[in-house]
Design a protein around this motif. Sequence first.
Motif, PDB file in Angstrom:
ATOM      1  N   UNK A   8       0.687  -1.438  -0.122  1.00  0.00           N
ATOM      2  CA  UNK A   8      -0.170   0.646   0.425  1.00  0.00           C
ATOM      3  C   UNK A   8       0.566   1.299   0.329  1.00  0.00           C
ATOM      4  N   UNK A   9       2.055   1.436   0.733  1.00  0.00           N
ATOM      5  CA  UNK A   9       2.658   1.666   1.109  1.00  0.00           C
ATOM      6  C   UNK A   9       3.395   2.389  -0.871  1.00  0.00           C
ATOM      7  N   UNK A  10       4.043   1.619  -1.059  1.00  0.00           N
ATOM      8  CA  UNK A  10       4.213   1.569  -2.175  1.00  0.00           C
ATOM      9  C   UNK A  10       3.598   2.569  -3.685  1.00  0.00           C
ATOM     10  N   UNK A  11       2.132   1.665  -3.148  1.00  0.00           N
ATOM     11  CA  UNK A  11       1.587   2.348  -4.409  1.00  0.00           C
ATOM     12  C   UNK A  11       0.969   4.104  -3.674  1.00  0.00           C
ATOM     13  N   UNK A  12       1.248   4.437  -3.092  1.00  0.00           N
ATOM     14  CA  UNK A  12       0.571   5.453  -2.198  1.00  0.00           C
ATOM     15  C   UNK A  12       1.138   6.535  -2.909  1.00  0.00           C
ATOM     16  N   UNK A  13       2.792   5.908  -2.429  1.00  0.00           N
ATOM     17  CA  UNK A  13       3.900   6.942  -2.755  1.00  0.00           C
ATOM     18  C   UNK A  13       4.883   7.339  -3.686  1.00  0.00           C
ATOM     19  N   UNK A  14       4.058   5.903  -4.990  1.00  0.00           N
ATOM     20  CA  UNK A  14       4.279   5.767  -6.640  1.00  0.00           C
ATOM     21  C   UNK A  14       3.402   7.334  -6.880  1.00  0.00           C
ATOM     22  N   UNK A  15       1.691   7.021  -6.338  1.00  0.00           N
ATOM     23  CA  UNK A  15       1.017   7.588  -6.807  1.00  0.00           C
ATOM     24  C   UNK A  15       1.521   9.025  -6.889  1.00  0.00           C
ATOM     25  N   UNK A  34      17.580   3.140 -19.873  1.00  0.00           N
ATOM     26  CA  UNK A  34      17.370   4.122 -20.433  1.00  0.00           C
ATOM     27  C   UNK A  34      15.974   3.879 -21.240  1.00  0.00           C
ATOM     28  N   UNK A  35      15.246   4.205 -21.049  1.00  0.00           N
ATOM     29  CA  UNK A  35      13.939   4.082 -22.053  1.00  0.00           C
ATOM     30  C   UNK A  35      13.322   5.701 -22.584  1.00  0.00           C
ATOM     31  N   UNK A  36      12.809   5.235 -24.309  1.00  0.00           N
ATOM     32  CA  UNK A  36      12.028   6.678 -24.266  1.00  0.00           C
ATOM     33  C   UNK A  36      10.409   6.851 -24.595  1.00  0.00           C
ATOM     34  N   UNK A  37      10.368   6.098 -23.573  1.00  0.00           N
ATOM     35  CA  UNK A  37       8.030   5.689 -23.247  1.00  0.00           C
ATOM     36  C   UNK A  37       7.793   7.190 -23.638  1.00  0.00           C
ATOM     37  N   UNK A  38       6.671   7.446 -23.927  1.00  0.00           N
ATOM     38  CA  UNK A  38       5.785   8.530 -23.347  1.00  0.00           C
ATOM     39  C   UNK A  38       5.832   8.274 -22.030  1.00  0.00           C
ATOM     40  N   UNK A  39       5.472   6.951 -21.572  1.00  0.00           N
ATOM     41  CA  UNK A  39       4.898   6.538 -20.476  1.00  0.00           C
ATOM     42  C   UNK A  39       5.926   7.338 -19.273  1.00  0.00           C
ATOM     43  N   UNK A  40       4.799   7.087 -17.999  1.00  0.00           N
ATOM     44  CA  UNK A  40       5.785   6.927 -16.765  1.00  0.00           C
ATOM     45  C   UNK A  40       6.449   5.603 -16.591  1.00  0.00           C
ATOM     46  N   UNK A  41       7.538   5.868 -16.177  1.00  0.00           N
ATOM     47  CA  UNK A  41       9.152   4.482 -15.839  1.00  0.00           C
ATOM     48  C   UNK A  41       9.181   5.038 -14.454  1.00  0.00           C
ATOM     49  N   UNK A  42       9.223   3.758 -13.822  1.00  0.00           N
ATOM     50  CA  UNK A  42       9.780   4.369 -12.247  1.00  0.00           C
ATOM     51  C   UNK A  42      11.270   2.631 -12.554  1.00  0.00           C
ATOM     52  N   UNK A  43      12.010   3.132 -10.963  1.00  0.00           N
ATOM     53  CA  UNK A  43      13.302   2.413 -10.383  1.00  0.00           C
ATOM     54  C   UNK A  43      13.449   3.241  -9.392  1.00  0.00           C
ATOM     55  N   UNK A  44      14.238   2.065  -9.188  1.00  0.00           N
ATOM     56  CA  UNK A  44      15.388   1.931  -8.431  1.00  0.00           C
ATOM     57  C   UNK A  44      17.044   2.485  -8.164  1.00  0.00           C
ATOM     58  N   UNK A  52       9.023  10.567 -16.368  1.00  0.00           N
ATOM     59  CA  UNK A  52       8.172  11.175 -17.689  1.00  0.00           C
ATOM     60  C   UNK A  52       8.599  12.122 -18.448  1.00  0.00           C
ATOM     61  N   UNK A  53       8.577  12.286 -19.845  1.00  0.00           N
ATOM     62  CA  UNK A  53       8.631  12.475 -20.103  1.00  0.00           C
ATOM     63  C   UNK A  53       7.642  13.158 -21.373  1.00  0.00           C
ATOM     64  N   UNK A  54       7.324  14.713 -21.419  1.00  0.00           N
ATOM     65  CA  UNK A  54       6.091  15.029 -22.183  1.00  0.00           C
ATOM     66  C   UNK A  54       6.191  16.008 -23.539  1.00  0.00           C
ATOM     67  N   UNK A  55       5.492  16.224 -24.325  1.00  0.00           N
ATOM     68  CA  UNK A  55       5.837  17.070 -25.433  1.00  0.00           C
ATOM     69  C   UNK A  55       5.274  18.808 -24.646  1.00  0.00           C
ATOM     70  N   UNK A  56       6.182  19.372 -25.054  1.00  0.00           N
ATOM     71  CA  UNK A  56       6.071  20.682 -24.247  1.00  0.00           C
ATOM     72  C   UNK A  56       6.440  22.212 -24.963  1.00  0.00           C
TER      73      UNK A  56
END
Length: 452
Positions: free
Chosen positions: A33-40, A101-111, A124-128
């Motif tokens: 639960x804490x991992x999910x909350x902190x990731x969010x 490293x990844x160039x995916x538009x989706x957010x990526x989590x790692x330690x 997180x990668x976004x077009x701005x």
Amino acid sequence: MSLRLRLFLVILPPLLVVSVLLGLWRFEAAQRTSEELFDRSLLAAALAISRDVAISEGDALSPSTRSFISDAGGGEIFYHVTGPGGYYVTGYAYPPRAAETTDSDLPSYYFANYRGEEMRVLRMIENRTIGNLSGETVVTVWQRVSDRQAFARELALRAIALMAGLMAALALVVWFGVQIGLRPLNDLQEAIRQRSPDDLGRIRRPVPKEVAGVVSTLNRLLGQVRDSIEVHQSFISDAAHQLRNPAAALLALAETLPDVRDEKERAARQAELIAAARVSARLANQLLSLERLRYDVAAPVTRFDLNDVVEDVCSSLAPAVLSREIDFALERSEAALDVEGDPILLGEALTNLVENALRHGGNGMTRIKVVTARRDGEAVITVKDDGVGIPLDQAEIAFRRFSQLQNGEGTGLGLAIVEQVMRRHHGSVKLEEVESGTCVSLCVPLIKNSDA
């Protein structure tokens, strides 16, 4: 150990085991639960930072976003933003890098490690469009893993503390609940304790159905004890009555004997005294035999040929029978009569039958015949005489102790002892129908492998 403590120990340990398993499961659940909350929270911080960078064109973060990332979920959030072309926009320098490293538009989590501490990182990668430049904006946020673990431990400890409180409350409920549940048994114990030794009546106190069988068994036992005491008291009363007359006769003869001067009269009185003493001794021995049989006192069980016992008894009784000018015959079975039991008791039963015939057969009796035979898997001893006889309709009275069909010198115990001996040997005694005299049969089961 008391029943309450035993029930307590039976009920509580399984609950403790379940609570420990629930605690372990709750600790794992708290970590997830804490991992999910902190990731969010990391994702929410990254989105807020990306929004503020786009709005302010990279100049500053809004106060609400700064307040959020300073202490989000109990742990500080670090951030780093690069704009189109990879130039630095805002945040901490040198963010932790992922192994891949990844160039995916989706957010990526790692330690990753950051300044000697393990971090949970979101990239997180976004077009701005920032200022006059448009392109990919990379937002990196990270947080200490130790903060997450501390939060998970706090959640787990709270859950464990709650379960410990519930277990303590449950233990108290079980302890006092068992005490309340056992109150009918305690009341039953107190009611039995207050009874006098003479009170053997049924227990009529209402009890739970779980112990109704115990009370029913106890009532049956009390009834058996009461019946046994009544029979025993009746026997003592009858025995005292039967022994009183021979004792009085012995005393009277003994008191008059010193005053007798005539030698012939003295010899006659002495003979009477000896005869009375023999009657008393015989009565005492029969009373003891009857009591031993009634209380089933242990006796040796041996395997023997019943023919041999019958022959020994007849040999010992022959002088007394023949001295009265009565024919005495033994017809022995040609086949062995192998039985199990006490040969002394069976010999006593046969002796009682022969002596009963001598005492009550009358002056017209001329013969006594003993026959041994096999019949329907049983060894049968038949004692037949041509004396007065016992009517079949009075057989029950004849076998009742201290009962006599007519006045005589007997004790009224002979046939009662015979019946008890046969019952002990899982056999039977029967009064056979004959034209004249008396015929009594003793039946003892043969050993199964002794068939001819």
